[in-house]
Design a protein around this motif. Structure first.
Motif, PDB file in Angstrom:
ATOM      1  N   THR A 182       0.879  -1.164   0.000  1.00  0.00           N
ATOM      2  CA  THR A 182       0.000   0.000   0.000  1.00  0.00           C
ATOM      3  C   THR A 182       0.911   1.207   0.000  1.00  0.00           C
ATOM      4  O   THR A 182       1.685   1.402   0.942  1.00  0.00           O
ATOM      5  N   THR A 183       0.873   1.970  -1.074  1.00  0.00           N
ATOM      6  CA  THR A 183       1.720   3.155  -1.154  1.00  0.00           C
ATOM      7  C   THR A 183       0.864   4.398  -1.008  1.00  0.00           C
ATOM      8  O   THR A 183      -0.222   4.487  -1.573  1.00  0.00           O
ATOM      9  N   VAL A 184       1.341   5.321  -0.199  1.00  0.00           N
ATOM     10  CA  VAL A 184       0.637   6.579   0.020  1.00  0.00           C
ATOM     11  C   VAL A 184       1.266   7.616  -0.896  1.00  0.00           C
ATOM     12  O   VAL A 184       2.467   7.879  -0.823  1.00  0.00           O
ATOM     13  N   LEU A 221      -6.699   2.200   6.418  1.00  0.00           N
ATOM     14  CA  LEU A 221      -5.951   1.577   5.320  1.00  0.00           C
ATOM     15  C   LEU A 221      -6.115   0.061   5.255  1.00  0.00           C
ATOM     16  O   LEU A 221      -5.734  -0.555   4.276  1.00  0.00           O
ATOM     17  N   ASP A 222      -6.639  -0.580   6.307  1.00  0.00           N
ATOM     18  CA  ASP A 222      -6.834  -2.033   6.357  1.00  0.00           C
ATOM     19  C   ASP A 222      -5.553  -2.785   5.983  1.00  0.00           C
ATOM     20  O   ASP A 222      -5.510  -3.590   5.065  1.00  0.00           O
ATOM     21  N   LEU A 223      -4.493  -2.488   6.719  1.00  0.00           N
ATOM     22  CA  LEU A 223      -3.189  -3.091   6.436  1.00  0.00           C
ATOM     23  C   LEU A 223      -3.079  -4.533   6.905  1.00  0.00           C
ATOM     24  O   LEU A 223      -2.191  -5.255   6.482  1.00  0.00           O
ATOM     25  N   ARG A 224      -3.976  -4.948   7.760  1.00  0.00           N
ATOM     26  CA  ARG A 224      -3.928  -6.332   8.267  1.00  0.00           C
ATOM     27  C   ARG A 224      -4.818  -7.261   7.459  1.00  0.00           C
ATOM     28  O   ARG A 224      -4.915  -8.435   7.769  1.00  0.00           O
ATOM     29  N   HIS A 263      -3.253  10.923  -0.878  1.00  0.00           N
ATOM     30  CA  HIS A 263      -3.494  11.647   0.370  1.00  0.00           C
ATOM     31  C   HIS A 263      -3.074  13.099   0.211  1.00  0.00           C
ATOM     32  O   HIS A 263      -1.913  13.390  -0.063  1.00  0.00           O
ATOM     33  N   ALA A 264      -4.033  13.972   0.381  1.00  0.00           N
ATOM     34  CA  ALA A 264      -3.745  15.406   0.342  1.00  0.00           C
ATOM     35  C   ALA A 264      -3.503  15.879   1.767  1.00  0.00           C
ATOM     36  O   ALA A 264      -4.158  15.440   2.697  1.00  0.00           O
ATOM     37  N   GLY A 265      -2.538  16.729   1.936  1.00  0.00           N
ATOM     38  CA  GLY A 265      -2.295  17.307   3.250  1.00  0.00           C
ATOM     39  C   GLY A 265      -1.145  16.654   3.978  1.00  0.00           C
ATOM     40  O   GLY A 265      -0.361  15.895   3.423  1.00  0.00           O
ATOM     41  N   GLU A 285      -1.935  13.474   9.284  1.00  0.00           N
ATOM     42  CA  GLU A 285      -3.391  13.405   9.266  1.00  0.00           C
ATOM     43  C   GLU A 285      -3.918  12.179   8.519  1.00  0.00           C
ATOM     44  O   GLU A 285      -5.117  12.004   8.373  1.00  0.00           O
ATOM     45  N   LEU A 286      -3.026  11.324   8.065  1.00  0.00           N
ATOM     46  CA  LEU A 286      -3.412  10.110   7.351  1.00  0.00           C
ATOM     47  C   LEU A 286      -4.133   9.160   8.304  1.00  0.00           C
ATOM     48  O   LEU A 286      -3.658   8.883   9.409  1.00  0.00           O
TER      49      LEU A 286
END
Length: 191
Positions: A71-73, A124-127, A112-114, A118-119
């Motif tokens: 997952t890349t932001v 993100l449901d990383l699990r 992601h803006a900002g 604040e993310l």
């Protein structure tokens, strides 16, 4: 190091080592499922470091090859059509390369803006429903984006990363002041 590719290689080495340890621990349990490894990529590198990690995972036997999710932001003022198109193309190339390497793979880009602080990390449901064996957080030139809020804000962000219980966190910065905030910093910020 001023050579960013050295940072990528060192980060990939640490991630691979942590993943292999997690996979070994997972294989000793009763689960017959291959390990699921997930990387949260907080960087501005357009995923250039991941092909070498995919190659390293591909050298494992096909029975030992874990499923890799990334997952890349993507930091952006506003998610433009051009930025989304670029990330779709990167995703297609990485997925094709992973297929060629024989590594089960999934990729997701989150625009992601900002401020990075604040993310919504929980969103993100990383699990992946609890199925992830190990999580790695990769920060390449990312923590400086939190610094404008001061050391306290960056420390709070790092604490939120820590709550995700990653197996490893890699930090690659060309120039960074990563000193933790102290009580004297707080009093000087308040005055």
């Amino acid at each position: 190091s001023p050579w960013t590719s050295f940072g990528h290689v060192a980060a990939n080495g640490a991630i691979l080592e942590a993943f292999l340890e997690a996979a070994a621990a997972s294989s000793s349990s009763s689960s017959s499922q291959p390990p699921r490894l997930h990387i949260l990529d907080l960087s501005n590198t357009f995923c250039t470091q991941w092909p070498t990690l995919l190659e390293a995972l591909a050298t494992r036997s096909s029975d030992d090859t874990p499923h890799l999710s990334i997952t890349t932001v993507v930091p952006s003022a506003a998610p433009s059509a051009a930025a989304q198109r670029v990330m779709r193309e990167i995703a297609q190339r990485l997925e094709k390369f992973a297929r060629l390497m024989g590594v089960p793979f999934s990729f997701r880009a989150v625009h992601h803006a900002g401020d990075l602080a604040e993310l919504d990390l929980d969103g993100l449901d990383l699990r992946e429903g609890g199925a992830t064996t190990a999580l790695a957080i990769n920060c390449v030139n990312a923590l400086r984006g939190v610094a404008p809020g001061g050391a306290r804000r960056r420390d709070a962000f790092v604490a939120s990363l820590r709550r995700l219980e990653p197996r490893v966190v890699t930090v690659v910065e060309e120039d960074a002041d990563l000193v933790a905030a102290s009580d004297s910093d707080a009093s000087s910020e308040e005055s």
